[in-house]
Design a protein around this motif. Structure first.
Motif, mmCIF file in Angstrom:
data_model
loop_
_atom_site.group_PDB
_atom_site.id
_atom_site.type_symbol
_atom_site.label_atom_id
_atom_site.label_comp_id
_atom_site.label_asym_id
_atom_site.label_seq_id
_atom_site.Cartn_x
_atom_site.Cartn_y
_atom_site.Cartn_z
ATOM 1 N N TRP A 6 29.211 38.702 47.303
ATOM 2 C CA TRP A 6 30.152 38.343 46.239
ATOM 3 C C TRP A 6 30.802 37.009 46.580
ATOM 4 C CZ3 TRP A 6 30.537 41.683 42.103
ATOM 5 C CH2 TRP A 6 29.941 42.935 42.276
ATOM 6 N N SER A 7 31.120 36.225 45.569
ATOM 7 C CA SER A 7 31.761 34.934 45.790
ATOM 8 C C SER A 7 32.682 34.616 44.619
ATOM 9 C CB SER A 7 30.680 33.853 45.917
ATOM 10 O OG SER A 7 31.272 32.598 46.151
ATOM 11 N N GLY A 8 33.825 34.034 44.932
ATOM 12 C CA GLY A 8 34.767 33.670 43.882
ATOM 13 C C GLY A 8 36.021 33.053 44.455
ATOM 14 N N TYR A 9 37.173 33.591 44.049
ATOM 15 C CA TYR A 9 38.434 33.022 44.480
ATOM 16 C C TYR A 9 39.525 34.081 44.557
ATOM 17 C CZ TYR A 9 39.894 33.278 39.585
ATOM 18 O OH TYR A 9 40.219 33.732 38.335
ATOM 19 N N ASP A 40 53.768 38.713 49.001
ATOM 20 C CA ASP A 40 52.895 38.094 48.005
ATOM 21 C C ASP A 40 52.223 39.157 47.141
ATOM 22 O OD1 ASP A 40 51.562 36.044 46.689
ATOM 23 O OD2 ASP A 40 50.113 35.684 48.289
ATOM 24 N N HIS A 41 51.670 38.714 46.032
ATOM 25 C CA HIS A 41 50.819 39.545 45.177
ATOM 26 C C HIS A 41 49.948 38.613 44.347
ATOM 27 C CE1 HIS A 41 54.298 38.612 42.642
ATOM 28 N NE2 HIS A 41 53.482 38.732 41.611
ATOM 29 N N GLY A 42 48.755 39.100 43.987
ATOM 30 C CA GLY A 42 47.845 38.252 43.230
ATOM 31 C C GLY A 42 46.546 38.960 42.942
ATOM 32 N N VAL A 43 45.484 38.168 42.772
ATOM 33 C CA VAL A 43 44.192 38.713 42.370
ATOM 34 C C VAL A 43 43.064 38.176 43.243
ATOM 35 C CG1 VAL A 43 44.836 39.081 39.957
ATOM 36 C CG2 VAL A 43 43.843 36.895 40.643
ATOM 37 N N PHE A 44 41.995 38.966 43.315
ATOM 38 C CA PHE A 44 40.705 38.569 43.868
ATOM 39 C C PHE A 44 39.729 38.656 42.696
ATOM 40 C CE2 PHE A 44 41.207 40.359 48.491
ATOM 41 C CZ PHE A 44 42.193 39.428 48.748
ATOM 42 N N ILE A 45 39.028 37.587 42.399
ATOM 43 C CA ILE A 45 38.023 37.578 41.334
ATOM 44 C C ILE A 45 36.729 37.058 41.946
ATOM 45 C CG2 ILE A 45 37.371 36.703 39.054
ATOM 46 C CD1 ILE A 45 39.948 38.329 38.963
#
Length: 165
Positions: free
Chosen positions: A56-59, A148-153
């Motif tokens: 998998w690859s992204g940001y 912190d909080h956020g996303v992995f896509i």
């Protein structure tokens, strides 16, 4: 003159501590990219396209600080509902960090739901909690920790090439 010496004497230890922390972060847990790519490609070869296993690859993106960076993941099935994921992330454009964690995965109607947690240490924010889905070629997760909080896509990769779209 004594005031200048006092100010300098206080700044030097703080600057040294900051440089040491940055060096440790840059070195700690950082898997060499070629080895990571081989692991990722091996996992992708074992995947049947439906199973979460693979490359998998992204940001990743922080909702709190607006920081973001490249993210790669290699997911392998460990047995039962458990999958091992090796994340390799970049931050501040040139620092990288790699770590492994276990996700608990359930499948319903072709959508894989997962949860997990991993302690990245106090300096990196402590325990991170993950919650997300894998559907087809898309990996979407939220993360949260005390700082912190956020996303992995990420998107599924047939081979492990470039990092970010």
């Amino acid at each position: 003159m004594p005031r200048l010496q006092s100010l300098t004497a206080r700044r030097v230890p703080a600057i040294c501590a900051l440089l040491l922390a940055m060096t440790v972060l840059a070195q700690s847990g950082c898997a060499p990219l070629p080895r990571f790519m081989r692991q990722c490609s091996a996992a992708a070869a074992r995947s049947n396209g439906m199973d979460p296993a693979g490359c998998w690859s992204g940001y990743w993106a922080s909702h709190k600080s607006s920081h973001k960076g490249c993210l790669k993941g290699s997911i392998t099935h460990c047995g039962g509902p458990h999958y091992r994921v090796k994340f390799h992330a970049t931050f501040f454009k040139f620092f990288s960090y790699a770590y492994e964690t276990t996700l608990t995965v359930t499948e319903q109607d072709g959508v894989y739901h997962f949860t997990g947690q991993h302690d990245l240490g106090r300096l990196a924010g402590g325990v991170y909690y993950y919650d997300g889905t894998i559907q087809g070629n898309e990996f979407r997760a939220t993360y949260r920790c005390c700082k912190d909080h956020g996303v992995f896509i990420m998107q599924r990769q047939s081979c492990c090439g470039g990092c970010c779209p």
